[in-house]
Design a protein around this motif. Structure first.
Motif, PDB file in Angstrom:
ATOM      1  N   CYS A  16       0.832  -1.199   0.000  1.00  0.00           N
ATOM      2  CA  CYS A  16       0.000   0.000   0.000  1.00  0.00           C
ATOM      3  C   CYS A  16       0.870   1.253   0.000  1.00  0.00           C
ATOM      4  N   ASP A  17       0.561   2.174  -0.905  1.00  0.00           N
ATOM      5  CA  ASP A  17       1.244   3.471  -0.927  1.00  0.00           C
ATOM      6  C   ASP A  17       0.490   4.404   0.009  1.00  0.00           C
ATOM      7  N   THR A  18       1.014   4.595   1.190  1.00  0.00           N
ATOM      8  CA  THR A  18       0.349   5.432   2.202  1.00  0.00           C
ATOM      9  C   THR A  18       0.944   6.829   2.269  1.00  0.00           C
ATOM     10  N   GLY A  19       1.586   7.255   1.178  1.00  0.00           N
ATOM     11  CA  GLY A  19       2.102   8.613   1.123  1.00  0.00           C
ATOM     12  C   GLY A  19       3.550   8.740   0.700  1.00  0.00           C
ATOM     13  N   MET A  20       4.280   7.649   0.656  1.00  0.00           N
ATOM     14  CA  MET A  20       5.698   7.697   0.288  1.00  0.00           C
ATOM     15  C   MET A  20       5.884   7.879  -1.220  1.00  0.00           C
ATOM     16  N   GLY A  21       4.886   7.471  -1.997  1.00  0.00           N
ATOM     17  CA  GLY A  21       4.963   7.633  -3.442  1.00  0.00           C
ATOM     18  C   GLY A  21       5.899   6.653  -4.129  1.00  0.00           C
ATOM     19  N   ARG A  22       6.071   5.489  -3.550  1.00  0.00           N
ATOM     20  CA  ARG A  22       6.977   4.501  -4.139  1.00  0.00           C
ATOM     21  C   ARG A  22       6.211   3.528  -5.018  1.00  0.00           C
ATOM     22  N   CYS A  23       5.527   2.609  -4.422  1.00  0.00           N
ATOM     23  CA  CYS A  23       4.729   1.650  -5.176  1.00  0.00           C
ATOM     24  C   CYS A  23       3.633   1.125  -4.263  1.00  0.00           C
ATOM     25  N   ALA A  47      -2.602 -12.316   3.295  1.00  0.00           N
ATOM     26  CA  ALA A  47      -1.930 -12.341   4.591  1.00  0.00           C
ATOM     27  C   ALA A  47      -1.837 -10.970   5.251  1.00  0.00           C
ATOM     28  N   GLY A  48      -2.358  -9.925   4.593  1.00  0.00           N
ATOM     29  CA  GLY A  48      -2.358  -8.620   5.225  1.00  0.00           C
ATOM     30  C   GLY A  48      -1.856  -7.517   4.315  1.00  0.00           C
ATOM     31  N   PHE A  49      -1.745  -6.332   4.908  1.00  0.00           N
ATOM     32  CA  PHE A  49      -1.280  -5.149   4.196  1.00  0.00           C
ATOM     33  C   PHE A  49       0.135  -4.796   4.658  1.00  0.00           C
ATOM     34  N   MET A  50       0.914  -4.205   3.771  1.00  0.00           N
ATOM     35  CA  MET A  50       2.241  -3.727   4.132  1.00  0.00           C
ATOM     36  C   MET A  50       2.456  -2.356   3.493  1.00  0.00           C
ATOM     37  N   THR A  51       3.341  -1.561   4.096  1.00  0.00           N
ATOM     38  CA  THR A  51       3.630  -0.239   3.567  1.00  0.00           C
ATOM     39  C   THR A  51       5.012   0.217   3.999  1.00  0.00           C
ATOM     40  N   TYR A  52       5.546   1.158   3.259  1.00  0.00           N
ATOM     41  CA  TYR A  52       6.725   1.916   3.661  1.00  0.00           C
ATOM     42  C   TYR A  52       6.203   3.311   3.974  1.00  0.00           C
ATOM     43  N   PRO A  53       5.969   3.629   5.234  1.00  0.00           N
ATOM     44  CA  PRO A  53       5.316   4.894   5.576  1.00  0.00           C
ATOM     45  C   PRO A  53       6.189   6.112   5.303  1.00  0.00           C
ATOM     46  N   LYS A  54       5.524   7.183   4.980  1.00  0.00           N
ATOM     47  CA  LYS A  54       6.189   8.465   4.749  1.00  0.00           C
ATOM     48  C   LYS A  54       6.709   9.002   6.080  1.00  0.00           C
ATOM     49  N   ALA A  55       7.927   9.508   6.081  1.00  0.00           N
ATOM     50  CA  ALA A  55       8.497  10.108   7.291  1.00  0.00           C
ATOM     51  C   ALA A  55       7.607  11.257   7.750  1.00  0.00           C
ATOM     52  N   GLY A  56       7.291  11.266   9.029  1.00  0.00           N
ATOM     53  CA  GLY A  56       6.459  12.314   9.593  1.00  0.00           C
ATOM     54  C   GLY A  56       4.979  12.147   9.317  1.00  0.00           C
ATOM     55  N   GLY A  57       4.597  11.040   8.692  1.00  0.00           N
ATOM     56  CA  GLY A  57       3.195  10.840   8.343  1.00  0.00           C
ATOM     57  C   GLY A  57       2.522   9.732   9.129  1.00  0.00           C
ATOM     58  N   VAL A  58       2.889   9.598  10.388  1.00  0.00           N
ATOM     59  CA  VAL A  58       2.390   8.481  11.194  1.00  0.00           C
ATOM     60  C   VAL A  58       0.864   8.482  11.273  1.00  0.00           C
ATOM     61  N   LEU A  59       0.269   9.599  11.565  1.00  0.00           N
ATOM     62  CA  LEU A  59      -1.191   9.646  11.715  1.00  0.00           C
ATOM     63  C   LEU A  59      -1.903   9.329  10.407  1.00  0.00           C
ATOM     64  N   GLU A  60      -1.407   9.874   9.292  1.00  0.00           N
ATOM     65  CA  GLU A  60      -2.017   9.596   7.999  1.00  0.00           C
ATOM     66  C   GLU A  60      -1.874   8.114   7.638  1.00  0.00           C
ATOM     67  N   ASN A  61      -0.697   7.552   7.914  1.00  0.00           N
ATOM     68  CA  ASN A  61      -0.448   6.138   7.656  1.00  0.00           C
ATOM     69  C   ASN A  61      -1.395   5.270   8.480  1.00  0.00           C
ATOM     70  N   GLN A  62      -1.530   5.574   9.754  1.00  0.00           N
ATOM     71  CA  GLN A  62      -2.414   4.798  10.616  1.00  0.00           C
ATOM     72  C   GLN A  62      -3.857   4.886  10.150  1.00  0.00           C
ATOM     73  N   ALA A  63      -4.295   6.070   9.742  1.00  0.00           N
ATOM     74  CA  ALA A  63      -5.666   6.241   9.271  1.00  0.00           C
ATOM     75  C   ALA A  63      -5.904   5.453   7.984  1.00  0.00           C
ATOM     76  N   TRP A  64      -4.951   5.503   7.072  1.00  0.00           N
ATOM     77  CA  TRP A  64      -5.059   4.784   5.800  1.00  0.00           C
ATOM     78  C   TRP A  64      -5.210   3.286   6.068  1.00  0.00           C
ATOM     79  N   LEU A  65      -4.300   2.746   6.880  1.00  0.00           N
ATOM     80  CA  LEU A  65      -4.331   1.309   7.160  1.00  0.00           C
ATOM     81  C   LEU A  65      -5.548   0.905   7.990  1.00  0.00           C
ATOM     82  N   ALA A  66      -5.987   1.747   8.910  1.00  0.00           N
ATOM     83  CA  ALA A  66      -7.188   1.437   9.694  1.00  0.00           C
ATOM     84  C   ALA A  66      -8.409   1.365   8.787  1.00  0.00           C
ATOM     85  N   THR A  67      -8.481   2.264   7.825  1.00  0.00           N
ATOM     86  CA  THR A  67      -9.594   2.238   6.874  1.00  0.00           C
ATOM     87  C   THR A  67      -9.551   0.966   6.032  1.00  0.00           C
ATOM     88  N   ALA A  68      -8.376   0.640   5.522  1.00  0.00           N
ATOM     89  CA  ALA A  68      -8.233  -0.579   4.717  1.00  0.00           C
ATOM     90  C   ALA A  68      -8.575  -1.815   5.535  1.00  0.00           C
TER      91      ALA A  68
END
Length: 78
Positions: A16-23, A47-68
């Protein structure tokens, strides 16, 4: 196809791209749609979701994954 009919399915993560803009999928809805495809495939297991979270984007990352996660649970996926 290599795992079709296998006694032990291949466990597959959805990236999942949660803001890092990688893939990875861009939205929680896309994440769940891909998880459903994996779940329906013979020889694969979601087996689940995985991400490389954006630095400083903890809350946005958590919200994205909680929604998913909630959408996956609502769709009957573990």
């Amino acid at each position: 196809a290599a795992f079709a009919g296998s006694a032990k399915p291949l466990e597959v993560l959805v990236e999942c791209d949660t803001g890092m803009g990688r893939c990875g999928v861009q939205t929680p809805d896309d994440a769940v749609a891909l998880a459903k495809v994996i779940d329906a495939a013979d020889g694969l297991r979601f087996a689940g979701f995985m991400t490389y979270p954006k630095a400083g984007g903890v809350l946005e990352n958590q919200a994205w994954l909680a929604t998913a996660k909630q959408k996956a649970v609502d769709a009957g996926l573990d």
